[in-house]
Motif scaffolding. Structure first.
Motif, PDB file in Angstrom:
ATOM      1  N   GLY A  23       0.926  -1.059   0.070  1.00 43.98           N
ATOM      2  CA  GLY A  23       0.051   0.034  -0.030  1.00 43.98           C
ATOM      3  C   GLY A  23       0.704   1.167  -0.126  1.00 43.98           C
ATOM      4  N   ALA A  24       0.533   2.400  -0.836  1.00 45.73           N
ATOM      5  CA  ALA A  24       1.245   3.626  -0.855  1.00 45.73           C
ATOM      6  C   ALA A  24       0.142   4.598  -1.407  1.00 45.73           C
ATOM      7  CB  ALA A  24       2.331   3.386  -1.826  1.00 45.73           C
ATOM      8  N   LEU A  25       0.367   5.977  -0.832  1.00 41.95           N
ATOM      9  CA  LEU A  25      -0.503   6.878  -1.161  1.00 41.95           C
ATOM     10  C   LEU A  25       0.429   7.887  -2.415  1.00 41.95           C
ATOM     11  CD1 LEU A  25      -3.172   8.387  -1.045  1.00 41.95           C
ATOM     12  CD2 LEU A  25      -1.822   9.835   0.782  1.00 41.95           C
ATOM     13  N   ILE A  26       0.030   7.750  -3.600  1.00 45.09           N
ATOM     14  CA  ILE A  26       0.655   8.556  -4.594  1.00 45.09           C
ATOM     15  C   ILE A  26       0.271   9.855  -4.502  1.00 45.09           C
ATOM     16  CG2 ILE A  26       1.255   8.375  -7.189  1.00 45.09           C
ATOM     17  CD1 ILE A  26       2.309   5.909  -5.402  1.00 45.09           C
ATOM     18  N   ILE A  27       0.856  10.843  -4.539  1.00 43.18           N
ATOM     19  CA  ILE A  27       0.603  12.216  -4.552  1.00 43.18           C
ATOM     20  C   ILE A  27       1.357  12.783  -5.946  1.00 43.18           C
ATOM     21  CG2 ILE A  27       0.167  12.578  -2.255  1.00 43.18           C
ATOM     22  CD1 ILE A  27       2.790  14.253  -2.225  1.00 43.18           C
ATOM     23  N   SER A  28       0.345  13.776  -6.569  1.00 43.35           N
ATOM     24  CA  SER A  28       0.885  14.491  -7.728  1.00 43.35           C
ATOM     25  C   SER A  28       0.465  15.759  -7.763  1.00 43.35           C
ATOM     26  CB  SER A  28       0.556  13.603  -9.148  1.00 43.35           C
ATOM     27  OG  SER A  28       1.071  12.241  -9.106  1.00 43.35           O
ATOM     28  N   ASN A  29       1.276  16.729  -8.513  1.00 45.21           N
ATOM     29  CA  ASN A  29       0.734  17.877  -8.966  1.00 45.21           C
ATOM     30  C   ASN A  29      -0.192  17.688 -10.122  1.00 45.21           C
ATOM     31  OD1 ASN A  29       3.228  17.145 -10.661  1.00 45.21           O
ATOM     32  ND2 ASN A  29       3.423  19.419 -11.408  1.00 45.21           N
ATOM     33  N   HIS A  30      -0.916  18.730 -10.237  1.00 43.66           N
ATOM     34  CA  HIS A  30      -2.163  18.566 -10.996  1.00 43.66           C
ATOM     35  C   HIS A  30      -2.313  19.494 -12.232  1.00 43.66           C
ATOM     36  CE1 HIS A  30      -5.581  16.310 -12.132  1.00 43.66           C
ATOM     37  NE2 HIS A  30      -6.512  16.920 -11.296  1.00 43.66           N
TER      38      HIS A  30
END
Length: 217
Positions: A40-47
């Motif tokens: 499990g991992a939370l992927i964060i990205s600019n948008h």
């Protein structure tokens, strides 16, 4: 099972589109940046736009990438059906429901990947806006790392989008408590956004280094 079938079908038949409009160059922050994300991992990205999620679907394939999306992506029956097999998690900004946090935590605890865009909306000028801190609560409650994936948004025919995958961010290493105060959350949120800004700048640096390298040959 039927949703997984359509997801696989959608990705595999989407490769011609990817080769035409989503040609990419992937960079890694350092040796600790994951080539493959396990568990499990939370992927964060600019948008920039919805193509950010599409790009990441291909990036993490064959793993399913659940995504937190606004209520607008669920407003019709066919959009809801599409979001269901892609793994959409609704965040309703009108009702301000926190159900998306509960659902995201559930998926992460099951070992899934969840994508969230902390800015909460597309950028209108290419800059990285302020982050909403709900992603911190999700990662904290699920006990998973945050993996930043940053893009320069250079999508399109004859173009190439550049991605930077950062090393996983462990919230415990940022000194946050299990029941953080608002001040703690703000501090960690600022630190993570600063990391994303640095990764975005690192993309430009890598591109420039490659350009100079080609010029010397």
């Amino acid at each position: 099972m039927i949703y997984d079938f359509f997801r696989w079908l959608g990705v595999l038949t989407g490769y011609p589109f990817k080769w035409l409009f989503l040609k990419n160059k992937i960079y890694y922050e350092n040796d600790r940046a994951p080539r493959k994300v396990k568990g499990g991992a939370l992927i964060i990205s600019n948008h920039f736009n919805p193509l950010d999620y599409v790009m990441n679907v291909f990036l993490f394939f064959p793993r399913k990438l659940y995504v937190v999306a606004s209520e607008h992506a669920f407003k019709t029956w066919y959009l809801r059906a599409g979001m269901k097999f892609w793994g959409g998690i609704q965040a309703n900004r009108q009702t301000k429901s926190l159900r998306f946090i509960v659902e995201s935590v559930r998926h992460l605890r099951m070992g899934h990947l969840v994508q969230i865009f902390p800015e909460g909306h597309n950028t209108d000028d290419g800059t990285i806006k302020e982050f909403y801190p709900s992603y911190i609560l999700i990662a904290l409650k699920a006990g998973v790392p945050i993996v930043p994936v940053v893009t320069d948004g250079n999508y399109g025919f004859t173009k190439r989008v550049h991605l930077m995958i950062g090393q996983p961010i462990e919230l415990s290493e940022l000194g946050i408590s299990e029941k953080p105060s608002k001040a703690e959350i703000c501090r960690v949120n600022d630190a993570i956004r600063q990391k994303v800004l640095e990764l975005r700048a690192l993309i430009d640096k890598r591109i420039e280094e490659e350009r100079k390298g080609r010029a010397k040959r």
